[in-house]
Every structure is written in structure tokens, then in C-alpha cells.
Design an enzyme around this catalytic site. Sequence first.
Site, PDB file in Angstrom:
ATOM      1  CG  ASP A  39      -8.248  -7.755   6.348  1.00  0.00           C
ATOM      2  OD1 ASP A  39      -9.358  -7.422   6.785  1.00  0.00           O
ATOM      3  OD2 ASP A  39      -7.222  -7.815   7.059  1.00  0.00           O
ATOM      4  CD  GLU A 209     -10.206  -0.807   9.200  1.00  0.00           C
ATOM      5  OE1 GLU A 209      -9.260  -0.347   9.849  1.00  0.00           O
ATOM      6  OE2 GLU A 209     -10.851  -1.819   9.547  1.00  0.00           O
TER       7      GLU A 209
END
Length: 323
Positions: A39, A209
Site C-alpha cells: 500500500d 479499495e
Amino acid sequence: MKRTLVLLLMMQTATLSYAQKQSQGKTSGNPIFPGWYADPEGAIFDKTYWVYPTYSAPYDKQVFFDAFSSKDLRTWTKHAKVLDTANVKWAKRAVWAPSIIKKNGKYFLFFGANDIQNNHEKGGIGVAVSNKPEGPFKDYLGHPLVDQFHNGAQPIDQFVFKDKDGKCYLIYGGWKHCNIARLKDDFSGFLPMENGQVFKEITPENYVEGPFMFIRKGKYYFMWSEGGWTGPDYSVAYAIADSPMGPFKRVGKILQQDAKIATGAGHHSVMGSAKKDEWFIVYHRRPLDQTDGNARVTCIDRMYFDQDGYIKPVIMTNEGVKP
């Protein structure tokens, strides 16, 4: 104990792979630094490149952030534990997907914590602050900034977007819902929009997401991750609009697994120069010899556009980028 040893061996393998690539000296190599990290958010502060990733580990051990800096995108310096949950009383486990912005000489780090599953659990999206990009960061509010499920969006995967007029927005959301909300100037909360709404849903088709937004030639590029984060089908898609509010119509995927390189490529960010029209995508992927969900490494590759402004499919490499 057995699982711990296995994880250590896996990390050593990743480190060796990293060292071999770095020894070439001509490019960054992918991954760009050793260890399991995911991420990643890339940022540029004072002519220095920064990457803030999730420390990829089981949730009860995923309780801090490291950061990495570089002057040339090739050689990276690790800044250990720039934020630790020891400095955030309400955050107990699973901090991830940091997003950073500089304002008024301070650095604000937004993060998700505790992986809450409903409105009654403690956690959500928090904010930490520091006088330096390398921290240490400390809790800014003393409580979560977002701790409720607005429009069905789990309060995770936060991204702070600064528009051309200087207004800042929080774009976030898991569970296949994405919201945008205008931040107060001091990041202590939100300002209602003209219609009185605070959290506006901007969920595009196939969104899961990992939202990210940037501006290129007056257009707003909204990007997100699709598929399951532990699976090989994790990928990145995008849309283009004339406003950060959308509407966003999905164009297609630009980053996905390559059977020759890696699987699970997703949850990215973009950094570069709008003036030079030079762009880099920073993302995580899973090495082909790994199946553990947390076995993710941070990589960087060039991102190009065609003459009509559409993003060309990203070609994943082991070489990475030139200095």
C-alpha cells in the site's frame, strides 16, 4: 514459532533478491527496498522522494509505519517506525495505507487502524502530525477522524487530495464503497458541501479499495484497486473526470499480474512532475514464489499516457526505473 521462522526466511529471500538487483547499480531494481511492504504512498518533499508503505504482517504485528527516502529513486534510506501505535492511544492493531500531505510547515499522516467491522468498534481513520517527513509522528486529534460507516464504506484506505484551488479532500473507503469529503483547513474535521452533505459517495464500477487521485492537463484521474488483496487478481483501474466529485466512468485496468514477473499487483500511488509530464507508479506486488497474503513488496515503474490522455497499461519490470 514455526510460522515466525518461515516469515523470517521469506523476508531474507526478498532481501537477497533486492540486494542482487541493487548491485546492478543502473536502475532502482524492483522491489525498491527489502522487506514485506504494501500500500505504498509516494510523495515529493523538497526535491526528495518519499515512500510511506504499510508494514505487511499479521494484523496484531502491523502496528507501526516505516518510511523510505531517496534523492534519485534508486538508493533508498529507511526511517524506522515513523509512527507507532504506542503514540496513538486508540489504535491497537492493524495500521495501514498511510497518506501524507504537507501543510503550513507540518506533515500530516493519515492512516487506518483497528480494521473495524461496524459503527460500535473503536477505530477508523486517524491523523498524526510531525515537523519532519521522517517523523516521529504523534496522534493529532486524540481520536479517529472517521469512525463510522458512511454510505457503506469501511473507514480505511484513506488518501488526501489537494485540489488546484488549495482545498483538501479525504477520499477513502473499503467494502466496495468510496467517499469524498472536504477537510477543514486544520484537518480537525470536515466542512459540509453546498447541499449540506459531508460524505459524498463517488464509487465507480468494480471499485474495491485503495483510491488515489491526481490532476494531469486539467483532468482528474481517479484510480482504485479491484479484486482481492490476497489473491493473484488484485489490480488497478481508473476513470477520468472534470471534477474531483466525478462522475467517474471506469475506463479499464492499467496494472495487473504478469505471469513472468509477479501476481497481486495493486494498491498504488502516483508521483511525478505535471510540468515535465513524467509519471511514476508506486505499488505492491507478490513475488511468484510466494503465496502468503502478507508477502508483498514495494515496486516502482514508469507510467505513460497516449495522445488522447488515456493511461497506457503499466509494464511491470524487475529493473524498476533509472535514477
